[in-house]
Design an enzyme around this catalytic site. Structure first.
Site, mmCIF file in Angstrom:
data_model
loop_
_atom_site.group_PDB
_atom_site.id
_atom_site.type_symbol
_atom_site.label_atom_id
_atom_site.label_comp_id
_atom_site.label_asym_id
_atom_site.label_seq_id
_atom_site.Cartn_x
_atom_site.Cartn_y
_atom_site.Cartn_z
ATOM 1 N N HIS A 82 74.487 54.869 32.001
ATOM 2 C CA HIS A 82 73.499 55.526 31.034
ATOM 3 C C HIS A 82 73.704 56.830 31.107
ATOM 4 O O HIS A 82 74.347 57.941 32.390
ATOM 5 C CB HIS A 82 72.465 55.133 31.774
ATOM 6 C CG HIS A 82 70.980 55.317 31.222
ATOM 7 N ND1 HIS A 82 70.155 54.552 29.967
ATOM 8 C CD2 HIS A 82 70.229 56.620 30.539
ATOM 9 C CE1 HIS A 82 69.494 55.691 29.682
ATOM 10 N NE2 HIS A 82 69.977 56.824 30.392
ATOM 11 N N ASP A 161 57.391 51.561 29.082
ATOM 12 C CA ASP A 161 58.353 52.585 28.658
ATOM 13 C C ASP A 161 58.648 52.681 27.550
ATOM 14 O O ASP A 161 58.342 54.564 27.413
ATOM 15 C CB ASP A 161 60.007 52.714 29.322
ATOM 16 C CG ASP A 161 60.942 53.605 28.925
ATOM 17 O OD1 ASP A 161 60.838 54.396 29.605
ATOM 18 O OD2 ASP A 161 61.793 53.498 28.378
ATOM 19 N N ARG A 168 55.545 60.629 24.994
ATOM 20 C CA ARG A 168 56.501 61.383 25.927
ATOM 21 C C ARG A 168 56.463 62.791 24.354
ATOM 22 O O ARG A 168 56.560 64.089 24.620
ATOM 23 C CB ARG A 168 56.948 61.079 26.667
ATOM 24 C CG ARG A 168 56.392 61.249 27.867
ATOM 25 C CD ARG A 168 57.087 60.355 29.126
ATOM 26 N NE ARG A 168 58.360 61.214 29.665
ATOM 27 C CZ ARG A 168 59.016 60.872 29.137
ATOM 28 N NH1 ARG A 168 59.926 59.221 29.615
ATOM 29 N NH2 ARG A 168 61.021 61.510 30.487
ATOM 30 N N SER A 183 62.010 56.458 33.519
ATOM 31 C CA SER A 183 61.890 55.527 32.302
ATOM 32 C C SER A 183 63.550 55.184 31.812
ATOM 33 O O SER A 183 64.067 54.192 31.886
ATOM 34 C CB SER A 183 62.058 56.403 31.005
ATOM 35 O OG SER A 183 62.291 56.600 30.206
ATOM 36 N N LYS A 187 64.053 50.842 33.125
ATOM 37 C CA LYS A 187 65.630 49.930 31.436
ATOM 38 C C LYS A 187 66.278 49.426 32.530
ATOM 39 O O LYS A 187 67.239 48.355 31.944
ATOM 40 C CB LYS A 187 65.887 50.596 30.688
ATOM 41 C CG LYS A 187 64.115 50.984 29.777
ATOM 42 C CD LYS A 187 64.987 52.023 28.845
ATOM 43 C CE LYS A 187 64.910 53.685 28.931
ATOM 44 N NZ LYS A 187 64.603 54.464 28.066
HETATM 45 N N1 URA Z 1 66.779 58.857 28.141
HETATM 46 C C1 URA Z 1 65.423 58.105 28.148
HETATM 47 O O1 URA Z 1 65.920 56.761 28.420
HETATM 48 N N2 URA Z 1 64.137 58.192 28.886
HETATM 49 C C2 URA Z 1 63.607 59.363 29.196
HETATM 50 O O2 URA Z 1 62.773 59.302 29.598
HETATM 51 C C3 URA Z 1 65.141 60.951 29.001
HETATM 52 C C4 URA Z 1 66.308 60.408 28.922
#
Ligand code: URA
Length: 434
Positions: A82, A161, A168, A183, A187
């Protein structure tokens, strides 16, 4: 329990219990807690912070807000990567085929561009016909048969999320370390990852501008992973200048293809091989990081990674001819280059300004759901530290029309700075946290 009491408790620096956090997340997932209260709560968290225990509870509540994919029995170990988001970050397009070609299956659920940072799904959709929406069944089947999947997150995965992120994005509450950490990790947990390489970007083109801030975020995510029983490595990498040269969807796919063909910008190739080596090592293939790196080099050099990328495109309905004929990708009608006004050493190639310019050209979105133009963007020709002569190309704008190109050129003039002094090259990576 009442939502307002939990907002007040956080506002007044209180520590929320796991039950309180679960109540709040459940409430906004079902719609019982309205957006204005969620926004106020997010702002209280941004201003007051969260303890590691609160952040972990929030991560689990978000992960448990929808379906969770179980990959045990489907792959020997589910390895994922990620990136926290950057400009010109097409790493996934090269890293995942390398790792898959080393016999480590990778099923990745990616996102779309956000603000000035690009998104893997938008890039892949510039390949004619490529389908990013797969059912969970299709995802699992392709992971088994091809060993490589690149698709969007299903609506049922960590839906809380998705809701929280959308709020946000429009309430100035994105750059909060606990909110970003929960967040990202929610995931990954919901999509069944067992081992994760986190590419945490640092610099003007990242959410975290400095190494200490990025280290705090990385440490927190590694800790959440440890508590959840996952193997996690966090790499802090530079995002002061774009990664590689291309910024813009089809332009980035083209650069990723060049890299899979054994060419491409050297720093980008090195970045990809380093991330891939960590993924291969985490998976247990490769007895050491050095051995994993040799496997990654071999997969790239032999063309095995390129073959995997072709198989991925075919499996998801895309036109795989682009692998050998990149001119089949969308191309912008107007191309103009910005030249160095004088000789000097490149001291800045501001990733944020370049990313914003690409968005203004149409490569990204001002608002969620806006259409994008896959062909447009910016190709940067010089790296910080390079010695340039007067008139050397700094970058080329790929635009849909002359006026857009002119606006972009004006914006880009502020992105570059030349110095008469010698300038050190920027590092690719700053630190590794485990
Ligand atoms: N990437 C994400 O998945 N969430 C965030 O809050 C910031 C970057």
């Amino acid at each position: 329990m009442r939502a307002v009491d939990l907002i007040v408790k956080k506002r007044d620096r209180g520590e929320l219990t796991p039950d309180e956090i679960a109540f709040f997340v459940r409430g906004f997932t079902t719609g019982e807690i309205p957006d204005y209260q969620v926004a106020a709560w997010a702002m209280a968290i941004l201003l007051r912070g969260m303890t590691p225990a609160e952040t972990y509870a929030l991560t689990l509540a978000l992960a448990n807000s929808g379906d969770r994919i179980d990959l045990t029995g489907v792959v020997p170990i589910a390895v994922d990567k990620h990136s926290t988001g950057g400009v010109g970050d097409k790493t996934t397009l090269v890293v995942e085929p390398i790792v898959a070609a080393c016999g480590v299956p990778v099923g990745k659920m990616s996102g779309r561009g956000l603000g000035f940072s690009g998104g893997t799904l938008d890039k892949m959709e510039s390949i004619p016909g490529f389908r990013v929406t797969l059912t969970t069944q299709e995802f699992l089947e392709q992971l088994r048969t091809v060993g490589l999947v690149l698709c969007g997150q299903t609506a049922e995965l960590a839906p809380a999320d998705g809701k929280l992120y959308a709020l946000r994005d429009v309430t100035g509450t994105v750059p909060s370390i606990p909110l970003i950490a929960s967040s990202v990790m929610s995931k990954k947990i919901a999509s069944g990852a067992q081992a994760i390489v986190l590419d945490v970007k640092v610099g003007v083109g990242a959410f975290m501008p400095t190494v200490p801030e990025a280290s705090r975020l990385a440490r927190l995510m590694v800790e959440i992973g440890r508590r959840s029983g996952l193997r996690v490595v966090a790499l802090l990498s530079d995002m002061n200048q774009p990664l590689g040269c291309a910024v813009g969807n089809a332009l980035e796919v083209r650069e990723a293809l060049e890299t899979l063909h054994g060419a491409g910008p050297e720093d980008f190739r090195e970045h990809c091989l380093h991330v891939a080596a960590h993924m291969i090592h985490l998976s247990g293939r490769g007895t050491s990081l050095r051995a994993a790196r040799l496997l990654a080099n071999e997969a790239l050099g032999s063309g095995a990674a390129k073959a995997k990328f072709r198989a991925l495109i075919e499996a998801q309905g895309g036109d795989a001819r682009v692998v050998d004929q990149p001119d089949l990708l969308p191309q912008a009608p107007v191309q103009v280059s910005l030249m160095a006004p004088k000789a000097g050493n490149l001291a800045r190639a501001d990733a944020r300004v370049i990313g914003m310019t690409a968005v203004a050209l149409g490569a990204g979105r001002a608002r969620k759901g806006d259409p994008i133009d896959p062909a447009v963007g910016v190709v940067v020709h010089a790296r910080v530290g390079d010695r340039l002569s007067a008139g050397a190309p700094l970058c080329t704008v790929h635009a849909a029309g002359e006026s857009k190109a002119r606006e972009a050129m004006e914006q880009l003039e502020t992105a570059f700075r030349l110095s008469s002094r010698s300038v050190p090259a920027l590092p690719l990576f700053y630190r590794t946290l485990r």
